[in-house]
Motif scaffolding. Structure first.
Motif, mmCIF file in Angstrom:
data_model
loop_
_atom_site.group_PDB
_atom_site.id
_atom_site.type_symbol
_atom_site.label_atom_id
_atom_site.label_comp_id
_atom_site.label_asym_id
_atom_site.label_seq_id
_atom_site.Cartn_x
_atom_site.Cartn_y
_atom_site.Cartn_z
ATOM 1 N N ARG A 285 0.455 -1.358 -0.180
ATOM 2 C CA ARG A 285 0.038 -0.346 0.230
ATOM 3 C C ARG A 285 1.079 1.298 -0.146
ATOM 4 O O ARG A 285 1.777 1.089 0.772
ATOM 5 N N CYS A 286 0.612 2.353 -0.711
ATOM 6 C CA CYS A 286 0.885 3.309 -0.463
ATOM 7 C C CYS A 286 1.274 3.881 1.029
ATOM 8 O O CYS A 286 2.332 4.421 1.566
ATOM 9 N N ALA A 448 -7.583 5.115 5.211
ATOM 10 C CA ALA A 448 -7.702 6.152 5.096
ATOM 11 C C ALA A 448 -9.692 6.303 4.684
ATOM 12 O O ALA A 448 -9.991 4.881 3.671
HETATM 13 C C1 UN1 Z 1 -3.580 2.739 -1.400
HETATM 14 O O1 UN1 Z 1 -2.335 2.180 -0.968
HETATM 15 O O2 UN1 Z 1 -2.943 3.783 -2.964
HETATM 16 O O3 UN1 Z 1 -5.259 4.056 3.592
HETATM 17 C C2 UN1 Z 1 -4.252 3.490 -1.414
HETATM 18 C C3 UN1 Z 1 -5.347 3.124 2.635
HETATM 19 C C4 UN1 Z 1 -6.662 2.800 1.979
HETATM 20 C C5 UN1 Z 1 -5.783 2.848 0.435
HETATM 21 C C6 UN1 Z 1 -4.574 3.008 -0.090
HETATM 22 N N1 UN1 Z 1 -7.680 3.144 2.510
HETATM 23 O O4 UN1 Z 1 -5.006 2.109 3.258
#
Ligand code: UN1
Length: 497
Positions: A285-286, A448
Motif C-alpha cells: 500500500r502506498c 483512509a
Molecule cells: C494506496 O495504497 O494506494 O488508507 C491507497 C488506505 C486505503 C487506501 C490506500 N484506504 O490504506
C-alpha cells in the motif's frame, strides 16, 4: 479451475480488441501457472479512438444535470454491492490480497459511489457581494473535459472508483488505463458502469502498458487532465509530459510512512497497528508502515512482541479464508523486495525475521515473501529512505518525542503517519509538526476513509488531493460569473470609487 477472462477495450460502448490485435496475459500471483486473463496490448491508435469517443460524449454529458449524473453513479454503487463477492474473489486471484481485504477494496468503491452520488446534489459554488450596485457575483464549478485515469494494481477497484466517480459526477468523460496486473477488475468495473447506464463514450477503458498507453494518454493533445497513482519515478515523467502540454495533472505517488511508538503508548494497541500497517496487503500500500520509530524505553519489549506476533501470520493463497498474508503481485515486485533485503544486509541492518522468498513447499508457485523485520537501521540507509512496497518493516530507536518527529519527517515523502501515545499534548504537537498528508493518532498508517482528502506532501504528490470534496477541486474548474442588472456600463475599480 476458473476459465481465463478475455478482457477487451471498451470504447464508445463497444467491447473491442486492440487494433493491432495483440494481447498480453495476467497470471495469478498465488500460483503463476494459472492464467487469470488475457487483455489487449493497446497502442496509440486505440488511445486515439478512445479519446475521440470521450471528446464527442463530453459535449452532451457536461449538459446532463449533475444530480442525474449522480444517480447513475449511485446505481454503480448498488451493482458493486450486489457483485461484491465475485469481484473480491477475482481481485484475490488477480493481485493476491486476502479475501477480507479484497472485500474492503470493493467496499471502498461502494462508499465512494454513495458519497459522490450525494455530491451531485451539492457541487457547491459561492455567492459573494459585488463591489458595484445592481450586480451579482458567484462562482460555479465546470467540468475539465476528457480525463485520463492511470491506476495501479494494489487497489484495483477503490482507486479507479475514487478517480472515476468524482470525475463523472463533475461532468467529465473518462478513459481508464488500469495496471497490467489487474485487467480483470477493471473490466468488471467498466461492465458495471455500462450496466448502470452511463451513455456511450462517457466511460472508456484501454488496457496495455504504461510505456505505450500511459505515455500516449499523457501526450495526447485532446486530453485535459491526467490523474495518476503509481511510483514517484513514473509520476515525475507523467508530470513533465503533462506540463509540456499544459494539462492538469494530479499525481499520487510513493510513501515511506512511519509509525512512532512512545514510551507512554498502549503497547498492545501499537503492536496491532504495526502488524496491520506493515504487513496488511503484504506491505503493498502506498500508506503501508515502512518504518517503526520506537522510544528506547519500550523498544526491546515492543520488538520482542512484534517478532512473536509477526511469526504467527499465516502466509497462503489469498483466496483461502485463513490467510493473513498473500503473495507479492508479480515476479518483478518480488525481485525488487529481494534486492532490498540484500541491500539491507550490505548496509549493516540486521534481519531479525524473514527476509526470504518462499522457493520451496506448497507455495513455491506463488510470489510469496516472508514478513520481514529489519533492525539496526539508520536514517542514512537506503532501506530507510526508499519505498520497498513489500512486507518489510525497519526498526529505528529514538530517545525523545522531538527526535521521533524529526526522524519521521526525515524522508522525501509525506503520505501517511502515525503516533501512538497517551499524552494529548504530544498528540497535538504531532498533528501540528508532522509533514504528511495524513496523520493518525493511536491508529495505523493505513485505513483512509473516502470522504476525507487523500494524498501527501513532498515527493508523494503535486499539491492535489483525491477523495472527499477535495477531489472536486481536481475534476472541476472554477468559473467566476458576474451578472450586471443595472442596465448601464459599470466599470469595476473605477465607478465605485
Ligand atoms: C494506496 O495504497 O494506494 O488508507 C491507497 C488506505 C486505503 C487506501 C490506500 N484506504 O490504506
Amino acid at each position: 479451475m476458473n476459465t481465463p477472462l478475455k478482457c477487451l477495450n471498451y470504447i464508445n460502448d463497444y467491447w473491442i480488441p486492440a487494433q493491432a490485435g495483440e494481447t498480453l496475459e495476467s497470471r495469478n500471483p498465488n500460483d503463476w501457472r494459472e492464467l487469470v486473463a488475457t487483455f489487449p496490448r493497446s497502442t496509440v491508435a486505440d488511445v486515439d479512438a478512445a479519446v475521440e469517443a470521450a471528446r464527442q460524449a463530453y459535449y452532451n454529458w457536461r449538459l446532463v444535470p449533475a444530480p442525474v449524473r449522480a444517480e447513475l453513479i449511485h446505481r454503480v454503487g448498488e451493482i458493486l454491492l450486489q457483485r461484491k463477492e465475485e469481484i473480491a474473489y477475482l481481485m484475490s486471484r488477480e493481485m493476491g490480497k486476502p479475501l477480507t481485504e479484497s472485500r474492503g477494496d470493493v467496499q471502498e468503491g461502494i462508499d465512494c459511489a454513495f458519497y459522490y452520488a450525494g455530491e451531485g446534489r451539492r457541487l457547491f459554488g459561492q455567492t459573494m457581494p459585488s463591489e458595484l450596485g445592481n450586480k451579482f457575483a458567484m462562482t460555479i464549478r465546470v467540468p475539465v473535459g476528457v480525463c485520463a485515469l492511470i491506476t495501479p494494481w494494489n487497489f484495483p477497484i477503490a482507486i479507479p472508483c475514487w478517480k472515476a466517480m468524482p470525475a463523472l459526477v463533475c461532468g467529465n468523460t473518462i478513459i481508464l488505463k488500469p495496471a497490467k496486473d489487474t485487467p480483470g477488475c477493471a473490466t468488471l468495473l467498466t461492465q458495471i458502469f455500462q450496466e448502470a447506464g452511463l451513455p456511450a463514450g462517457v466511460v472508456n477503458l484501454i488496457h496495455g502498458s504504461g510505456e505505450e498507453v500511459g505515455r500516449a494518454l499523457a501526450e495526447h493533445p485532446s486530453i485535459n487532465l491526467v490523474s495518476f497513482t503509481g511510483s514517484s519515478q513514473t509520476g515525475a515523467e507523467v508530470g513533465a509530459t503533462c506540463g509540456r502540454s499544459h494539462k492538469r495533472v494530479c499525481l499520487e505517488m510513493g510513501g515511506k510512512n512511519a509509525q512512532i511508538v512512545m514510551e507512554d503508548a498502549d503497547l498492545d494497541l501499537a503492536l496491532e497497528g504495526a502488524l496491520w500497517g506493515a504487513f496488511g496487503t503484504t506491505g503493498q500500500r502506498c500508506t503501508a508502515t515502512s518504518r517503526l520509530i520506537l522510544h528506547y524505553q519500550i523498544k526491546a519489549e515492543f520488538t520482542e512482541k512484534l517478532l512473536e506476533q509477526a511469526s504467527k501470520l499465516r502466509l497462503g493463497p489469498a483466496t483461502e479464508p485463513e490467510t493473513d498474508l498473500g503473495p507479492l503481485v508479480n515476479s518483478a515486485q518480488r525481485a525488487r523486495v529481494i534486492e532490498y533485503i540484500t541491500l539491507a544486509r550490505s548496509e549493516g541492518a540486521k534481519v531479525l525475521m524473514g527476509g526470504e522468498a518462499l522457493a520451496e513447499g506448497e507455495l513455491k508457485h506463488g510470489y510469496f515473501f516472508q514478513p520481514t523485520i529489519l533492525d539496526l537501521v539508520t536514517p542514512q540507509m537506503r532501506i530507510a529512505r526508499e519505498e520497498i512496497f513489500g512486507p518489510v518493516v525497519t526498526l529505528m530507536e529514538v530517545n525523545s518525542f522531538e527526535e521521533a518527529i524529526a526522524l519521521l519527517n526525515n524522508t522525501a515523502y509525506g503520505l501517511s503517519s502515525s503516533v501512538y501515545t497517551r499524552d494529548v499534548n504530544r498528540a497535538f504537537q504531532a498533528i501540528r509538526d508532522i509533514e504528511a498528508g495524513i496523520t493518525y493518532i493511536n491508529g495505523p498508517t493505513i485505513g483512509a476513509e473516502v470522504h476525507l482528502p487523500f494524498g501527501g506532501v513532498k515527493q508523494t504528490g503535486n499539491g492535489h488531493r483525491e477523495a472527499g470534496s477535495a477531489a472536486l477541486d481536481v475534476f472541476t474548474e472554477w468559473k467566476s460569473v458576474y451578472v450586471d442588472f443595472s442596465g448601464h456600463l459599470q466599470r469595476a475599480q473605477i465607478d465605485n470609487r
